[in-house]
Design an enzyme around this catalytic site. Structure first.
Site, PDB file in Angstrom:
ATOM      1  N   TYR A   1      24.936-114.140 -52.280  1.00 51.71           N
ATOM      2  CA  TYR A   1      24.817-113.611 -50.919  1.00 51.71           C
ATOM      3  C   TYR A   1      26.184-113.239 -50.337  1.00 51.71           C
ATOM      4  O   TYR A   1      26.401-113.288 -49.138  1.00 51.71           O
ATOM      5  CB  TYR A   1      24.058-114.598 -50.013  1.00 51.71           C
TER       6      TYR A   1
ATOM      7  N   GLU B   1      12.474-119.675 -59.197  1.00 52.05           N
ATOM      8  CA  GLU B   1      13.198-118.463 -58.795  1.00 52.05           C
ATOM      9  C   GLU B   1      14.563-118.798 -58.190  1.00 52.05           C
ATOM     10  O   GLU B   1      14.824-118.482 -57.035  1.00 52.05           O
ATOM     11  CB  GLU B   1      12.372-117.696 -57.757  1.00 52.05           C
ATOM     12  N   PRO B   2      15.440-119.459 -58.930  1.00 52.69           N
ATOM     13  CA  PRO B   2      16.736-119.804 -58.334  1.00 52.69           C
ATOM     14  C   PRO B   2      17.657-118.591 -58.209  1.00 52.69           C
ATOM     15  O   PRO B   2      17.705-117.746 -59.106  1.00 52.69           O
ATOM     16  CB  PRO B   2      17.323-120.820 -59.323  1.00 52.69           C
ATOM     17  N   GLY B   3      18.347-118.489 -57.100  1.00 54.02           N
ATOM     18  CA  GLY B   3      19.353-117.449 -56.924  1.00 54.02           C
ATOM     19  C   GLY B   3      20.708-118.116 -56.739  1.00 54.02           C
ATOM     20  O   GLY B   3      21.547-118.169 -57.636  1.00 54.02           O
TER      21      GLY B   3
ATOM     22  N   ARG C   1      28.414-114.432 -44.547  1.00 52.58           N
ATOM     23  CA  ARG C   1      27.788-115.740 -44.333  1.00 52.58           C
ATOM     24  C   ARG C   1      28.427-116.554 -43.200  1.00 52.58           C
ATOM     25  O   ARG C   1      27.708-117.132 -42.389  1.00 52.58           O
ATOM     26  CB  ARG C   1      27.744-116.555 -45.627  1.00 52.58           C
TER      27      ARG C   1
ATOM     28  N   CYS D   1      36.618-105.375 -36.092  1.00 52.78           N
ATOM     29  CA  CYS D   1      36.706-105.519 -34.644  1.00 52.78           C
ATOM     30  C   CYS D   1      35.516-106.275 -34.071  1.00 52.78           C
ATOM     31  O   CYS D   1      34.641-105.699 -33.414  1.00 52.78           O
ATOM     32  CB  CYS D   1      36.859-104.145 -34.012  1.00 52.78           C
TER      33      CYS D   1
HETATM   34  C1  LIG Z   1      15.677-115.537 -51.749  1.00 53.42           C
HETATM   35  C2  LIG Z   1      14.537-115.939 -52.577  1.00 53.42           C
HETATM   36  C3  LIG Z   1      14.721-116.777 -53.678  1.00 53.42           C
HETATM   37  C4  LIG Z   1      16.053-117.363 -54.049  1.00 53.42           C
HETATM   38  O1  LIG Z   1      16.508-118.292 -53.143  1.00 53.42           O
HETATM   39  P1  LIG Z   1      17.817-119.147 -53.483  1.00 53.42           P
HETATM   40  O2  LIG Z   1      17.988-120.011 -52.323  1.00 53.42           O
HETATM   41  O3  LIG Z   1      18.928-118.186 -53.666  1.00 53.42           O
HETATM   42  O4  LIG Z   1      17.516-119.904 -54.737  1.00 53.42           O
HETATM   43  C5  LIG Z   1      13.626-117.066 -54.457  1.00 53.42           C
HETATM   44  N1  LIG Z   1      12.392-116.570 -54.165  1.00 53.42           N
HETATM   45  C6  LIG Z   1      12.178-115.775 -53.114  1.00 53.42           C
HETATM   46  C7  LIG Z   1      10.821-115.264 -52.852  1.00 53.42           C
HETATM   47  C8  LIG Z   1      13.233-115.441 -52.275  1.00 53.42           C
HETATM   48  O5  LIG Z   1      13.019-114.652 -51.212  1.00 53.42           O
END
Ligand SMILES: *Cc1c(COP(=O)(O)O)cnc(C)c1O
Length: 418
Positions: A374, A277-279, A316, A346
């Site tokens: 993000y 699950e890469p984001g 961030r 502000c």
């Molecule tokens: C946020 C999240 C991700 C992605 O994380 P990254 O650090 O962006 O790869 C994957 N799985 C779950 C359950 C998350 O909450």
């Protein structure tokens, strides 16, 4: 060289692929998020190819950046999606994502969200507590459907990352305690409206070493073996996201190494499909925040560059004390001063960068790098600031993929007392 392959200088001007950022600022205004299509495609293909022959599914974590253009691009490449809300489900479906490639994570799924995901026919609910398991069984029963279930297990592994984005320690709110997983799976098997499909974990974000991933996947594999011995039909092993990117001098493992490490620990289990699950690693370095200097302010103590982007656009730095490289869009050879790069909001916490040595003038454009993940997704309207425009570059074309918000939109749903 900028150090960012899809955002580089040509004749002293910073480009996104073949489009000058200066041109984008003129056409679409600032602040503005700019994404590179080629960067996203390359990142996705790198993950996908690294699995080689292994049965796998890359599920993009939508919360990193949910813009429809990005989701649609990934859907067309064959990507799956990791969602954490009914809103993200709707986005993925709208963008043409395949429901059979959607996994639904999150500790607080509501009944309505469960119903929508059941109706769509998603691949798996990643269930994070016993109470959620019972609720899902009930909702599925009410709708006459069988819910596909994985338990998100908390492997109690130190991800060595910022505490706010560490999720796999036993004191975190996420997942089912490692020692309770077998019992809960046995329970799930007896519930009439559930079908067990997989096993899941996610230990945190912006991980820059392989060791925590290896430790977690090793533990998960041990658990998987025990679950199979109990006769539980586990089809996939979801190892979550979390691979870090380079913001400044981090040296995260290459995608190839990361995937190879996951595949190596799970080699004896090649019947199981692996999900990840890469984001951040798919989108982080595919985007920049383009901002313009409104004023320079030189005080006896510090120099400030006050820009039109702020903490509401990119939180961030304020939230995690995160570092983003900041590059001048027009390179020049003047000697710089040390600047605090701050926004108009502000709050003293409203900064994008601290102590940056840059040669700056009023009206200059700056690019805040590595802002694809993000950034826009955590933006807000604080100080009644309309959200930034989003542009995607494809070769020598720049397309608006989200119009800049108007102030009227911000209060369109408000009303005064009669
Ligand atoms: C946020 C999240 C991700 C992605 O994380 P990254 O650090 O962006 O790869 C994957 N799985 C779950 C359950 C998350 O909450």
């Amino acid at each position: 060289m900028s150090g960012f392959p899809w955002f580089d200088y040509r004749r002293g001007r910073l480009h996104a692929e073949s489009v000058a950022l200066e041109h984008i600022a003129r056409e679409f205004g600032t602040p503005c998020y700019v994404y590179s299509r080629a960067a996203i495609v390359a990142a996705y293909r790198e993950f996908d190819a690294a699995f080689e022959e292994r049965d796998h599914l890359v599920c993009y974590a939508v919360k990193a950046n949910p813009n429809l253009a990005i989701l649609n691009l990934l859907a067309r490449l064959g990507s799956g999606f990791d969602i954490v809300s009914g809103g993200e489900l709707q986005r993925v479906l709208k963008a043409g994502g395949d429901p059979q490639k959607i996994v639904f994570s999150g500790v607080g799924k509501q009944a309505g969200e469960m119903r929508a995901a059941l109706a769509a026919g998603i691949l798996s609910f990643n269930v994070e507590s016993e109470a959620e398991l019972m609720a899902l069984d009930r909702v599925a029963g009410e709708t006459g459907r069988i819910a596909p279930v994985s338990l998100r297990v908390n492997p109690d592994v130190d991800a060595n990352t910022h505490p706010y984005i560490s999720t796999g320690l036993k004191e975190n709110k996420f997942g089912i305690p490692f020692g309770e997983a077998e019992e809960l799976y046995a329970r799930a098997r007896r519930l009439p409206n559930l079908r067990i499909t997989g096993l899941d974990c996610h230990i945190g974000s912006q991980l820059t070493g392989l060791a925590p991933f290896a430790e977690a996947s090793g533990k998960m594999l041990g658990l998987l073996t025990r679950l199979e011995a109990l006769g539980l039909p586990i089809e996939h092993l979801d190892l979550g996201g979390g691979l870090g990117i380079r913001y400044s001098d981090e040296t995260p493992p290459a995608v190839r190494e990361y995937v190879a490490a996951l595949c190596a620990t799970t080699k004896g289990h090649s019947r199981h499909r692996i999900l990840i699950e890469p984001g951040r690693a798919l989108i982080g370095n595919a985007g920049v925040l383009l901002t313009r200097i409104e004023y320079l302010k030189h005080t006896p103590h510090r120099n400030f560059a006050i820009v039109d982007g702020a903490m509401n656009d990119l939180i961030r730095p304020a939230l995690y004390d995160a570092y983003h490289e900041i590059l001048p869009v027009m390179r020049n050879r003047r000697r710089g001063k040390i600047y605090q790069i701050v926004g108009p909001v502000c709050e003293t916490g409203d900064f994008l960068g601290r102590d940056r040595k840059l040669p700056l003038s009023q009206d200059d454009l700056l690019a805040v790098m590595s802002a694809g993940a993000y950034g826009m997704s955590m933006s807000s309207n604080y100080n009644s600031r309309p959200r930034a425009a989003e542009v995607m570059v494809d070769g020598d074309r720049a397309c608006l993929v989200r119009r800049r918000e108007s102030v009227e939109q911000l209060f369109a749903d408000e009303s005064m007392l009669p």
